[in-house]
Design a protein around this motif. Sequence first.
Motif, PDB file in Angstrom:
ATOM      1  N   ARG A 369      28.325  -0.414  58.111  1.00 51.12           N
ATOM      2  CA  ARG A 369      27.435   0.752  58.062  1.00 51.12           C
ATOM      3  C   ARG A 369      27.562   1.611  59.310  1.00 51.12           C
ATOM      4  N   LEU A 370      27.749   0.976  60.458  1.00 47.16           N
ATOM      5  CA  LEU A 370      27.971   1.737  61.693  1.00 47.16           C
ATOM      6  C   LEU A 370      29.220   2.599  61.589  1.00 47.16           C
ATOM      7  N   ARG A 371      30.306   2.003  61.091  1.00 47.99           N
ATOM      8  CA  ARG A 371      31.555   2.768  60.948  1.00 47.99           C
ATOM      9  C   ARG A 371      31.384   3.909  59.955  1.00 47.99           C
ATOM     10  N   ASP A 372      30.658   3.644  58.862  1.00 50.79           N
ATOM     11  CA  ASP A 372      30.416   4.710  57.889  1.00 50.79           C
ATOM     12  C   ASP A 372      29.678   5.876  58.533  1.00 50.79           C
ATOM     13  N   ALA A 373      28.612   5.555  59.277  1.00 52.06           N
ATOM     14  CA  ALA A 373      27.819   6.605  59.921  1.00 52.06           C
ATOM     15  C   ALA A 373      28.658   7.391  60.918  1.00 52.06           C
ATOM     16  N   HIS A 374      29.478   6.687  61.678  1.00 50.48           N
ATOM     17  CA  HIS A 374      30.319   7.357  62.674  1.00 50.48           C
ATOM     18  C   HIS A 374      31.320   8.295  62.010  1.00 50.48           C
ATOM     19  N   HIS A 376      31.046   9.817  59.101  1.00 49.10           N
ATOM     20  CA  HIS A 376      30.331  10.981  58.576  1.00 49.10           C
ATOM     21  C   HIS A 376      29.983  11.958  59.702  1.00 49.10           C
ATOM     22  N   LEU A 377      29.588  11.439  60.862  1.00 45.34           N
ATOM     23  CA  LEU A 377      29.235  12.324  61.975  1.00 45.34           C
ATOM     24  C   LEU A 377      30.467  13.013  62.541  1.00 45.34           C
ATOM     25  N   GLU A 378      31.595  12.329  62.561  1.00 46.65           N
ATOM     26  CA  GLU A 378      32.830  12.984  62.999  1.00 46.65           C
ATOM     27  C   GLU A 378      33.157  14.165  62.093  1.00 46.65           C
ATOM     28  N   ARG A 395      23.477  13.853  56.367  1.00 47.40           N
ATOM     29  CA  ARG A 395      22.619  13.163  55.396  1.00 47.40           C
ATOM     30  C   ARG A 395      23.229  11.808  55.009  1.00 47.40           C
ATOM     31  N   LEU A 396      24.542  11.783  54.826  1.00 47.31           N
ATOM     32  CA  LEU A 396      25.212  10.521  54.481  1.00 47.31           C
ATOM     33  C   LEU A 396      25.181   9.542  55.647  1.00 47.31           C
ATOM     34  N   ALA A 397      25.264  10.062  56.880  1.00 42.79           N
ATOM     35  CA  ALA A 397      25.177   9.185  58.052  1.00 42.79           C
ATOM     36  C   ALA A 397      23.789   8.551  58.144  1.00 42.79           C
ATOM     37  N   ILE A 398      22.748   9.342  57.879  1.00 43.12           N
ATOM     38  CA  ILE A 398      21.383   8.808  57.872  1.00 43.12           C
ATOM     39  C   ILE A 398      21.256   7.711  56.826  1.00 43.12           C
ATOM     40  N   ARG A 399      21.839   7.956  55.665  1.00 49.35           N
ATOM     41  CA  ARG A 399      21.780   6.976  54.582  1.00 49.35           C
ATOM     42  C   ARG A 399      22.465   5.666  54.984  1.00 49.35           C
ATOM     43  N   ALA A 400      23.592   5.767  55.678  1.00 52.55           N
ATOM     44  CA  ALA A 400      24.307   4.566  56.122  1.00 52.55           C
ATOM     45  C   ALA A 400      23.455   3.754  57.096  1.00 52.55           C
ATOM     46  N   ARG A 407      16.376   0.406  53.572  1.00 50.43           N
ATOM     47  CA  ARG A 407      15.655   1.550  53.011  1.00 50.43           C
ATOM     48  C   ARG A 407      16.334   2.060  51.745  1.00 50.43           C
ATOM     49  N   VAL A 408      17.676   1.983  51.716  1.00 55.08           N
ATOM     50  CA  VAL A 408      18.445   2.481  50.572  1.00 55.08           C
ATOM     51  C   VAL A 408      19.554   1.487  50.256  1.00 55.08           C
TER      52      VAL A 408
END
Length: 425
Positions: A369-374, A376-378, A395-400, A407-408
């Motif tokens: 999930r950390l890699r996913d968020a990173h 998306h932010l890149e 929005r996708l980074a928040i979801r990750a 939460r999701v």
Amino acid sequence: MTDTIFALATPPGRGAVAVIRISGPASGRALAQIGATSLTARRASLRRLVDADHREIDQALVFWFPGPASFTGEDSAELHLHGGLAVIETMTAALLHTGLRLAEPGEFTRRAFENGKLDLSQAEAVADLVDAETSAQRDQALQQLGGALSRRYEDWRQRLIHVLAMLEAAVDFPDEELPEDVAGRARPDLDALLLDLEQALSESARGTRIREGYRIALTGAPNAGKSSLFNALVERDAAIVTPIAGTTRDVIEGQLVLGGRKVLIADTAGLRETDDVIEAEGVARARAWAAAADLELHLVPVDEPPPAVPDGVWLIRTKADLRPNDGVGISIASGHGLAALRAELTAAVVAATSGSEFPAATQARHAVRLRDAHQHLERAAHHLHEAELASEDVRLAIRALEAVAGRVDVEAVLDVIFSSFCIGK
């Protein structure tokens, strides 16, 4: 969750005390049917417990925890029985007769999560605390159970919501009197968040090392002394030691504790070219284990020329008793150098598993999930001039990040996570 569950929360077998946990809406009715009435909440009450025919099962302490002020958030109870097998079996039959059912692994903690008593990362910490074998594992699990991991992810989430608000303002109100270049004003916050996630990713392996164990591989040619050192470190004769080259043909794993940290160490097959199919497979497994290890110790006897080893690999000179005047290396026979090597390994393990902050990932799921968020932010940073695209990636980074706390996207992982729990938790 309309049914009521129960389970033995202490190890099965003979013991001084056996604890049975109960949770669900019929908890109070079931207690009354076995003779536990007039209970005071959260206080021990001594009661004579009976079966359906009013035959005495045991005199036991009963604890009543009315919901929602309980671990699961439901009406709950604990029976502290004498630990004889006959008592446990008879009480199990009596509770089944009242209409209760036996709990599945992790079902109590799952109910606590589903009733909002814990988030998903805290629920995982419960299992880690039960499984903790070292002080470092215990401390990490306690911090996570106390919300340290949740707070870190929630801080990132709140900061991302602030960034998202600025970006969506630029998208939804382009003609309003908003500050000029509102999307561009989001960049400092976005860059700071990217830096935080990059740092978290760089040390994400630390939490996994504490939880699963720091991995050390012993490699070297046949008869380099790997099995002897392995036995000395784990302090038992776990590996066969003979003068015959190629005795070890598979990876033999052992466990020890260094500096309060769990360590997995592997004795591996001697590295050499061979036409023996079985030995060749052992060599392949040795190389694979070493490649995945946190540290490789490459052993070479003192009477052989030292080879060049890659950076990060420790060259350990063995059989120092062959050249006792040199004072170099280690000797299993005499014990020379073993204490110093153990101290150096302890320092390396502690350094690799220590940090100023609580680790951002203690499970593989967190790191994903950390890699996913990173990622998306890149992408958001790259498309910041297009606020609509950047907003979607934020929005996708928040979801990750929200997925770590549950939460999701929670249903896909619940069965996997809680099936690893023990019965009664």
